[in-house]
Every structure is written in C-alpha cells, then in structure tokens.
Design an enzyme around this catalytic site. Structure first.
Site, PDB file in Angstrom:
ATOM      1  N   GLU A  46      26.300 -30.879  -5.612  1.00  0.00           N
ATOM      2  CA  GLU A  46      25.903 -30.666  -4.217  1.00  0.00           C
ATOM      3  C   GLU A  46      24.687 -31.528  -3.915  1.00  0.00           C
ATOM      4  O   GLU A  46      23.645 -31.396  -4.563  1.00  0.00           O
ATOM      5  CB  GLU A  46      25.563 -29.193  -3.975  1.00  0.00           C
ATOM      6  CG  GLU A  46      25.019 -28.911  -2.584  1.00  0.00           C
ATOM      7  CD  GLU A  46      24.449 -27.508  -2.451  1.00  0.00           C
ATOM      8  OE1 GLU A  46      23.504 -27.332  -1.644  1.00  0.00           O
ATOM      9  OE2 GLU A  46      24.931 -26.596  -3.150  1.00  0.00           O
ATOM     10  N   THR A  74      22.668 -27.500   2.485  1.00  0.00           N
ATOM     11  CA  THR A  74      21.672 -27.333   3.533  1.00  0.00           C
ATOM     12  C   THR A  74      22.230 -27.819   4.872  1.00  0.00           C
ATOM     13  O   THR A  74      21.533 -28.451   5.661  1.00  0.00           O
ATOM     14  CB  THR A  74      20.354 -28.072   3.199  1.00  0.00           C
ATOM     15  OG1 THR A  74      20.053 -27.943   1.812  1.00  0.00           O
ATOM     16  CG2 THR A  74      19.184 -27.473   3.980  1.00  0.00           C
ATOM     17  N   LYS A 134      27.466 -17.740  -1.085  1.00  0.00           N
ATOM     18  CA  LYS A 134      26.245 -18.120  -1.796  1.00  0.00           C
ATOM     19  C   LYS A 134      25.185 -17.032  -1.581  1.00  0.00           C
ATOM     20  O   LYS A 134      24.791 -16.754  -0.445  1.00  0.00           O
ATOM     21  CB  LYS A 134      25.740 -19.466  -1.261  1.00  0.00           C
ATOM     22  CG  LYS A 134      24.353 -19.864  -1.720  1.00  0.00           C
ATOM     23  CD  LYS A 134      23.976 -21.177  -1.061  1.00  0.00           C
ATOM     24  CE  LYS A 134      22.510 -21.522  -1.283  1.00  0.00           C
ATOM     25  NZ  LYS A 134      22.135 -22.804  -0.640  1.00  0.00           N
TER      26      LYS A 134
END
Length: 235
Positions: A46, A74, A134
């Site tokens: 990621e 993000t 998450k």
C-alpha cells in the site's frame, strides 16, 4: 495487470497476513521496492497518498513489481479514488468511513478497505461494500476488541493497522484467517562494498532478506499492516 477481485484480495491477506504500508518523503525506486518485498514474502503493498508523487510510484510498482499487488492508501475523496484507480491501483484503503471513495471503488470493481473504529463504523463499512475492514488505530483497542467483533459480525475480515506491534505480536494472531496483527516492517538499504550505506550500483534491487518484519522467521512472515517508514525505503 488483471483486475483484483474482493475474494482475491481477502484470500491474499488471509494467506500472507501482511500488508506493507509505505508512507515516505520519497521513494527512489518503487518497482524495486515492490519486487524486493515480494521476494521476501510480502505480496501486497500500500502506497499512501501522503507520499509525494505517489501515483507515479504506483504506476512504476505495478509495471515492474514482479506481480506485487499494489494499492493506494489514505484515500479521502472520490476524485482521489478515481486518480488512484487510473494510475493502476488494485485496491484502495481509507483511514475512516469515506462513502464517496467506496462508491467509486465499487463502481469500478476495485476492492476497498474502509477504516473503522467502532461497531457502528464497522457495520457502515460493510454496508458500503468494504472488502476488508481496516481497524484503525488498532493499538488503541487490542486483540480482544477484534475477537469481540466476530460476535455480531461472524466471519468478518479485519485488518488491524496503526502504531507499532505490541510486545507479544502473537496476541493479535489467531488460527482464523480473518484477523492479523499490526507492526513495523523495516526495509533497509544494502550497504555498498565501500560501506557508504548506498546501494552497490545504480539500479540494483535491494536484498529480499532486508525487507521483512522483525522476527519474521518466528511470526510466519509477520501479520497485519506493517508500516515502512521513509528512513527505511530502499533506493
């Protein structure tokens, strides 16, 4: 690169129990980083939008990462989600509930991992189509919280993230493939023969042995969202 399905992402994370998260001031060679991680047993990467020029890094990592699954983290807006997907991102990750990001990802057929902290947020993430939820920041709640979530959400796929691994990382690990632990992943430069601390020659890929979670031989290659900080990104 063929599209990644929700099932393929969840199976990959369940098998590896590791997602390398890179948040850096710069990435000298994203393709080399991705390839080194994969060679070391970490097959998913990621790259966060807080990293300058991250979309260029995504393209390079996808094209030259030896099959590493590359996502963008993000992600806060729908426009960011579209840009990441256009750059080749195979999955998206958010720090919290972002309905527009989820909508863009679901419409594009790209797996999305929405961040959540409470049972209500977990339920909302599932409603929005989150492939894996998450849990962030996981160090604030601990492994018992993850176990408790299995009650109202049986079989849920959870990805704890945020902060460093606790003193006993195995506490986050269970036989079930739906839970894994969070912690740091160090990727250091290979010293040159002269001992300068730089790579031995231009374009040389970092040693796979130098891209793995601390104590990975004991932890089955680590578990959870492992963060690679800018001081440890190989060039």
């Amino acid at each position: 690169m063929s599209p990644l399905t929700d099932h393929e992402l969840t199976e990959l994370l369940a098998a590896d129990r590791t997602l390398a998260v890179v948040r850096a001031a710069s990435i000298p060679d994203a393709a080399a980083l991705a390839a080194a991680l994969r060679a070391g047993g970490v097959r998913s990467l990621e790259l966060t939008l807080t990293t300058p020029g991250v979309l260029t890094h995504v393209r390079r990592a996808v094209e030259g990462g030896d099959g590493t699954v590359v996502g963008v983290g993000t992600v806060m807006t729908g426009d960011q989600a579209r840009a990441a997907i256009d750059a080749g991102a195979q999955f998206l990750v958010t720090p919290g509930i972002r309905a527009e990001v989820a909508r863009v990802a679901v419409e594009a057929g790209v797996p999305v991992c929405l961040g959540a902290m409470t049972p209500s947020e977990v339920a909302q993430a599932l409603d929005l189509g989150s492939s894996v939820v998450k849990v962030f920041p996981a160090r604030q709640v601990g492994p018992a919280f993850l176990k408790d979530l299995q009650g109202p959400f049986p079989g849920i796929r959870l990805l704890p993230s945020g902060g460093s691994m606790p003193p006993t990382p195995a506490a986050f690990s269970t036989p079930a493939p739906s839970r894994c632990a969070a912690g740091p992943l160090s990727c250091r430069r290979r010293p040159s023969r002269a001992g300068s601390g730089r790579t031995s020659r231009p374009g040389q890929r970092p040693s796979p042995q130098r891209c793995r979670p601390p104590g990975s031989s004991d932890l089955d290659r680590g578990r959870g969202a492992h963060h690679v900080h800018d001081s440890h990104v190989p060039g």
